[in-house]
Design a protein around this motif. Structure first.
Motif, PDB file in Angstrom:
ATOM      1  N   PHE A  25       4.889   1.994   1.202  1.00 28.33           N
ATOM      2  CA  PHE A  25       4.801   2.997   2.267  1.00 28.33           C
ATOM      3  C   PHE A  25       4.194   2.477   3.563  1.00 28.33           C
ATOM      4  CE2 PHE A  25       5.245   5.144  -1.689  1.00 28.33           C
ATOM      5  CZ  PHE A  25       6.095   6.195  -1.411  1.00 28.33           C
ATOM      6  N   CYS A  26       3.090   1.712   3.469  1.00 25.69           N
ATOM      7  CA  CYS A  26       2.415   1.302   4.711  1.00 25.69           C
ATOM      8  C   CYS A  26       2.391  -0.215   4.898  1.00 25.69           C
ATOM      9  CB  CYS A  26       1.003   1.865   4.754  1.00 25.69           C
ATOM     10  SG  CYS A  26      -0.169   1.009   3.699  1.00 25.69           S
ATOM     11  N   SER A  28       0.781  -2.527   3.559  1.00 27.62           N
ATOM     12  CA  SER A  28      -0.496  -3.212   3.364  1.00 27.62           C
ATOM     13  C   SER A  28      -0.280  -4.344   2.362  1.00 27.62           C
ATOM     14  CB  SER A  28      -1.517  -2.207   2.819  1.00 27.62           C
ATOM     15  OG  SER A  28      -2.716  -2.845   2.449  1.00 27.62           O
ATOM     16  N   CYS A  93      -2.980   1.689  -3.200  1.00 26.83           N
ATOM     17  CA  CYS A  93      -2.951   0.919  -1.955  1.00 26.83           C
ATOM     18  C   CYS A  93      -4.311   1.107  -1.269  1.00 26.83           C
ATOM     19  CB  CYS A  93      -1.831   1.411  -1.049  1.00 26.83           C
ATOM     20  SG  CYS A  93      -1.960   0.758   0.636  1.00 26.83           S
ATOM     21  N   ALA A  94      -4.896   0.015  -0.787  1.00 29.94           N
ATOM     22  CA  ALA A  94      -6.215   0.099  -0.151  1.00 29.94           C
ATOM     23  C   ALA A  94      -6.144   0.816   1.192  1.00 29.94           C
ATOM     24  CB  ALA A  94      -6.802  -1.294   0.032  1.00 29.94           C
ATOM     25  N   ASP A  95      -4.985   0.840   1.809  1.00 29.24           N
ATOM     26  CA  ASP A  95      -4.877   1.458   3.121  1.00 29.24           C
ATOM     27  C   ASP A  95      -4.426   2.915   3.080  1.00 29.24           C
ATOM     28  OD1 ASP A  95      -5.705  -0.383   5.229  1.00 29.24           O
ATOM     29  OD2 ASP A  95      -4.241  -1.719   4.322  1.00 29.24           O
ATOM     30  N   CYS A  96      -3.251   3.181   2.526  1.00 31.49           N
ATOM     31  CA  CYS A  96      -2.772   4.567   2.557  1.00 31.49           C
ATOM     32  C   CYS A  96      -3.092   5.311   1.263  1.00 31.49           C
ATOM     33  CB  CYS A  96      -1.278   4.618   2.841  1.00 31.49           C
ATOM     34  SG  CYS A  96      -0.267   4.021   1.483  1.00 31.49           S
ATOM     35  N   GLU A  97      -3.607   4.623   0.290  1.00 32.09           N
ATOM     36  CA  GLU A  97      -4.057   5.206  -0.977  1.00 32.09           C
ATOM     37  C   GLU A  97      -2.943   5.790  -1.839  1.00 32.09           C
ATOM     38  OE1 GLU A  97      -7.467   7.715  -0.226  1.00 32.09           O
ATOM     39  OE2 GLU A  97      -8.707   5.950   0.157  1.00 32.09           O
ATOM     40  N   ILE A  98      -1.710   5.393  -1.576  1.00 33.81           N
ATOM     41  CA  ILE A  98      -0.637   5.834  -2.466  1.00 33.81           C
ATOM     42  C   ILE A  98      -0.853   5.167  -3.832  1.00 33.81           C
ATOM     43  CG2 ILE A  98       1.002   3.977  -1.862  1.00 33.81           C
ATOM     44  CD1 ILE A  98       2.138   7.567  -2.334  1.00 33.81           C
TER      45      ILE A  98
ATOM     46  N   PHE B  26     -10.507   3.262   4.895  1.00 34.45           N
ATOM     47  CA  PHE B  26      -9.084   2.956   5.027  1.00 34.45           C
ATOM     48  C   PHE B  26      -8.549   3.183   6.424  1.00 34.45           C
ATOM     49  CE2 PHE B  26      -9.413   7.152   3.161  1.00 34.45           C
ATOM     50  CZ  PHE B  26      -8.487   7.909   3.838  1.00 34.45           C
ATOM     51  N   ARG B  27      -7.354   2.768   6.628  1.00 35.97           N
ATOM     52  CA  ARG B  27      -6.799   2.633   7.959  1.00 35.97           C
ATOM     53  C   ARG B  27      -6.159   3.905   8.492  1.00 35.97           C
ATOM     54  NH1 ARG B  27      -2.898  -2.331   8.052  1.00 35.97           N
ATOM     55  NH2 ARG B  27      -1.615  -0.761   7.063  1.00 35.97           N
ATOM     56  N   PHE B  33      -1.908   9.024   1.908  1.00 33.17           N
ATOM     57  CA  PHE B  33      -1.063   9.650   0.891  1.00 33.17           C
ATOM     58  C   PHE B  33      -1.900  10.277  -0.212  1.00 33.17           C
ATOM     59  CE2 PHE B  33       1.703   6.522   2.861  1.00 33.17           C
ATOM     60  CZ  PHE B  33       2.793   7.307   3.152  1.00 33.17           C
ATOM     61  N   ASN B  34      -2.873   9.503  -0.660  1.00 36.02           N
ATOM     62  CA  ASN B  34      -3.809   9.974  -1.668  1.00 36.02           C
ATOM     63  C   ASN B  34      -3.225  11.050  -2.592  1.00 36.02           C
ATOM     64  OD1 ASN B  34      -6.121  10.568  -3.082  1.00 36.02           O
ATOM     65  ND2 ASN B  34      -7.427  10.211  -1.306  1.00 36.02           N
ATOM     66  N   THR B  35      -2.466  10.624  -3.530  1.00 33.04           N
ATOM     67  CA  THR B  35      -1.750  11.552  -4.406  1.00 33.04           C
ATOM     68  C   THR B  35      -2.694  12.474  -5.167  1.00 33.04           C
ATOM     69  OG1 THR B  35      -1.816  10.022  -6.227  1.00 33.04           O
ATOM     70  CG2 THR B  35       0.055   9.833  -4.761  1.00 33.04           C
ATOM     71  N   LYS B  46     -12.886  -0.535  -3.298  1.00 33.08           N
ATOM     72  CA  LYS B  46     -11.719  -1.232  -2.758  1.00 33.08           C
ATOM     73  C   LYS B  46     -12.039  -2.701  -2.565  1.00 33.08           C
ATOM     74  CE  LYS B  46      -9.536   2.655  -0.547  1.00 33.08           C
ATOM     75  NZ  LYS B  46      -9.167   3.307   0.714  1.00 33.08           N
ATOM     76  N   ARG B  48     -11.004  -5.862  -0.177  1.00 32.85           N
ATOM     77  CA  ARG B  48     -10.328  -6.216   1.069  1.00 32.85           C
ATOM     78  C   ARG B  48     -10.551  -7.691   1.337  1.00 32.85           C
ATOM     79  NH1 ARG B  48      -7.742  -2.726   3.825  1.00 32.85           N
ATOM     80  NH2 ARG B  48      -8.264  -0.528   3.731  1.00 32.85           N
TER      81      ARG B  48
END
Lengths: 121, 210
Positions: A25-26, A28, A93-98, B26-27, B33-35, B46, B48
């Motif tokens: 998605f993003c 990352s 995902c560390a960025d968008c957290e999907i 986070f960015r 999205f964080n389901t 996290k 990085r």
């Protein structure tokens, strides 16, 4: 989802990932090329389907058996770990957290990223 | 497999609830999205990777994940922490006043040489500001730590803040390693900083995390 032909094109002769593994998605960056090993898990682990918060919730799990295995969690470029559920931590995902894009096994400390839940570039 | 990085630093985010600590992590805070499934379980930490002066640095960043509601954080959470981001909301006076309490909590529980940095978050909402930039700077001077205003939403300074903190830890670590590898040559006993003998080396610090 991933056909065997497709998988063959993603790994080298040692089973390592040829391409950079990115968030679908993003974009990352999750893994650098050559940092994980392809595994086919006989007993496929069920992973909750990825969906956004604003989407209607669907209680659905998907059986996935093709993964990139990572021995040391610090091999990841960027990744998020969920809180522990039984013996697992889900990976996001560390960025968008999907997520979940895979899971981390607390017993053997190995991490698994589902090929079908990331993109390869 | 050979280690693919030079340094591993464990960082903590600390501050009152609602100051946007999670967003600092986070960015894309707006379209995260964080389901539902993940939000229910919650995020633990996290990893990085950043590049600092041609060294590959892995940051393992932990959020207090609601523990701060109890106004105190346990020693276990601080174990092995090498850097702490103290976060307040510039639109919330109370969160700023509480920074002093958080620093006391850190002094009581964390390693004495942990690197700290103060962040005034949400600085993009100018009309709602309750804490001036100057007051943030003053407080940081008082404690001898660095200060930055950030906006996770507008991506202002967030990355820079992590780079700054990581760079300071790296400098400190390198200094320690240098001291450890050059003990006094004359005399029987080499004097070393107590932390060095007590703490595991950087690459072992990861053992404490799970």
């Amino acid at each position: 989802m991933s056909s065997s032909v497709e998988i063959e094109s993603l790994k080298d002769e040692n089973g390592k990932n040829i391409y950079t593994v990115l968030c679908t998605f993003c974009s990352s960056k999750i893994l650098n090329p050559g940092s994980s090993t392809y595994v086919n898990i006989e007993v496929a682990v069920k992973l909750h389907r990825m969906q956004r918060k604003d989407e209607e919730e669907v209680e659905e799990e998907e059986e996935i058996s093709d993964y990139w295995m990572v021995d040391d969690m610090f091999t990841f470029e960027n990744i998020g770990f969920s809180n522990t559920v039984e013996n697992l931590k889900y990976l996001i995902c560390a960025d968008c957290e999907i997520g979940p894009v895979g899971w981390h096994n607390l017993t053997d400390q190995k991490s698994y990223i589902a090929l079908s839940r990331v993109k390869h570039d | 497999m050979a280690k693919t990085y030079d340094y591993l630093f464990k960082l903590l985010l600390i501050g009152d609830s609602g100051v946007g600590k999670t967003c600092v992590l986070f960015r894309f805070s707006e379209d995260a999205f964080n389901t539902t499934f993940i939000s229910t379980i919650g995020i633990d930490f996290k990893i990085r990777t950043i590049d600092l002066d041609n060294k590959k640095v892995k940051l393992q960043i932990w959020d207090t994940a609601g523990q701060e509601r109890f106004r105190t954080i346990t020693t276990a959470y601080y174990r092995g922490a090498m850097g702490i981001m103290l976060v307040y909301d510039v639109n919330n006076e109370r969160s700023f006043e509480n920074i002093k309490n958080w620093i006391r909590n850190i002094e009581e529980n964390a390693s004495a040489d942990v690197e700290k940095m103060l962040l005034g978050n949400k600085c993009d909402l100018a009309d709602r500001r309750q804490v001036s930039k100057q007051r943030g700077e003053q407080l940081a001077v008082e404690y001898g730590i660095k200060f930055m205003e950030t906006s996770a939403k507008a991506s202002i300074n967030v990355e820079e803040a992590f780079y700054t903190l990581a760079r300071d830890i790296k400098a400190k670590t390198e200094k320690k390693l240098k001291e450890a590898s050059n003990p006094t040559k004359s005399g029987g006993h080499a004097l070393r900083a107590p932390e060095i003998s007590r703490k595991p080396p950087v690459w072992l610090a990861r053992c404490s995390i799970l």
